[in-house]
Write a protein that holds these residues in place. Structure first.
Motif, PDB file in Angstrom:
ATOM      1  N   SER A   1       0.471  -1.406   0.037  1.00  0.00           N
ATOM      2  CA  SER A   1       0.223  -0.392  -0.239  1.00  0.00           C
ATOM      3  C   SER A   1       1.111   1.198   0.141  1.00  0.00           C
ATOM      4  N   VAL A   2       2.026   0.921   0.544  1.00  0.00           N
ATOM      5  CA  VAL A   2       2.998   1.788   0.813  1.00  0.00           C
ATOM      6  C   VAL A   2       3.479   2.075  -0.509  1.00  0.00           C
ATOM      7  N   ILE A   3       4.230   1.100  -1.168  1.00  0.00           N
ATOM      8  CA  ILE A   3       4.729   1.895  -2.694  1.00  0.00           C
ATOM      9  C   ILE A   3       3.540   2.420  -4.130  1.00  0.00           C
ATOM     10  N   TYR A   4       2.718   1.116  -3.630  1.00  0.00           N
ATOM     11  CA  TYR A   4       1.197   1.909  -4.992  1.00  0.00           C
ATOM     12  C   TYR A   4       1.214   3.569  -4.316  1.00  0.00           C
ATOM     13  N   THR A   5       0.945   3.936  -3.222  1.00  0.00           N
ATOM     14  CA  THR A   5       0.673   5.241  -2.954  1.00  0.00           C
ATOM     15  C   THR A   5       1.421   5.958  -3.222  1.00  0.00           C
ATOM     16  N   GLY A   6       2.517   5.440  -2.934  1.00  0.00           N
ATOM     17  CA  GLY A   6       3.891   6.290  -3.458  1.00  0.00           C
ATOM     18  C   GLY A   6       3.554   6.270  -4.939  1.00  0.00           C
ATOM     19  N   ILE A   7       4.131   6.057  -5.188  1.00  0.00           N
ATOM     20  CA  ILE A   7       4.126   5.633  -6.865  1.00  0.00           C
ATOM     21  C   ILE A   7       3.107   6.372  -7.977  1.00  0.00           C
TER      22      ILE A   7
ATOM     23  N   ILE B   1       1.500   8.909  -5.868  1.00  0.00           N
ATOM     24  CA  ILE B   1       1.402  10.519  -5.546  1.00  0.00           C
ATOM     25  C   ILE B   1       2.292  11.461  -6.420  1.00  0.00           C
ATOM     26  N   THR B   2       3.759  10.260  -6.428  1.00  0.00           N
ATOM     27  CA  THR B   2       5.166  10.220  -7.928  1.00  0.00           C
ATOM     28  C   THR B   2       4.838  10.875  -9.456  1.00  0.00           C
ATOM     29  N   VAL B   3       3.783  10.388  -9.896  1.00  0.00           N
ATOM     30  CA  VAL B   3       3.472  10.364 -11.218  1.00  0.00           C
ATOM     31  C   VAL B   3       1.808  11.124 -11.283  1.00  0.00           C
ATOM     32  N   SER B   4       1.171  11.382  -9.943  1.00  0.00           N
ATOM     33  CA  SER B   4       0.311  13.002  -9.945  1.00  0.00           C
ATOM     34  C   SER B   4       1.623  14.065  -9.796  1.00  0.00           C
ATOM     35  N   ILE B   5       2.361  14.158  -9.012  1.00  0.00           N
ATOM     36  CA  ILE B   5       3.841  14.932  -8.903  1.00  0.00           C
ATOM     37  C   ILE B   5       3.664  15.267 -10.159  1.00  0.00           C
TER      38      ILE B   5
END
Length: 163
Positions: free
Chosen positions: A84-90, A92-96
């Protein structure tokens, strides 16, 4: 044989997409209810649909990669939390990255930080991240149940209780 595999994969992508559509729709309704007090109308159906389609496809494809098979050897709570942390991080990164591209394509350029996080945007950005993390937690919990208990077991039990 290959037709069955394609059919099963289409069903799997469809279920993942449906799950994220429900999650994004719930978030859209919450957002809409919060904006009513400011008399702001918000329609996010297109965002919910497109987001669910994109998320369903991406999650399905990434889950097929062997890079995170080592996580399946961990205890369930650790596996679910780390994924969940990895996918959320990915996400958020794509969103940024997406917002950065919009920033550079926009002709009225101000500060990059203000464009991404200025004003009330940081609160909304954090709310999206937290909600997405909770969606991934629930998704990977159900995926874990499916993998270890089996789809047939819980569907059969649900059907028996209705009879």
């Amino acid at each position: 044989m290959k037709l069955d595999k394609v059919k099963n994969e289409m069903i799997e992508v469809g279920l993942i997409t449906l799950y994220f559509f429900v999650c994004f729709t719930i978030f859209m309704v919450i957002k809409k209810l919060l904006l009513i007090q400011y008399q702001i109308t918000y329609y996010g159906w297109a965002t919910a649909i497109i987001g669910a389609l994109a998320m369903g496809k991406v999650v399905f494809l990434i889950d097929k990669l062997p890079m995170h098979r080592w996580l399946e050897k961990l205890r369930p709570i650790r596996e679910i939390t780390i994924k969940s942390v990895i996918y959320t991080g990915i996400t958020i990164t794509v969103s940024i990255i997406e917002k950065t591209v919009h920033f550079y394509l926009d002709e009225d350029q101000g500060s990059w930080n203000h464009h991404l996080f200025g004003g009330q945007k940081i609160a909304l950005f954090l709310a999206h991240g937290i909600y997405l993390y909770l969606c991934f937690i629930a998704f990977y919990f159900f995926q874990y149940l499916d993998r270890h208990v089996g789809r047939e077991v819980w569907f059969d039990n649900m059907m028996r209780k209705r009879d």
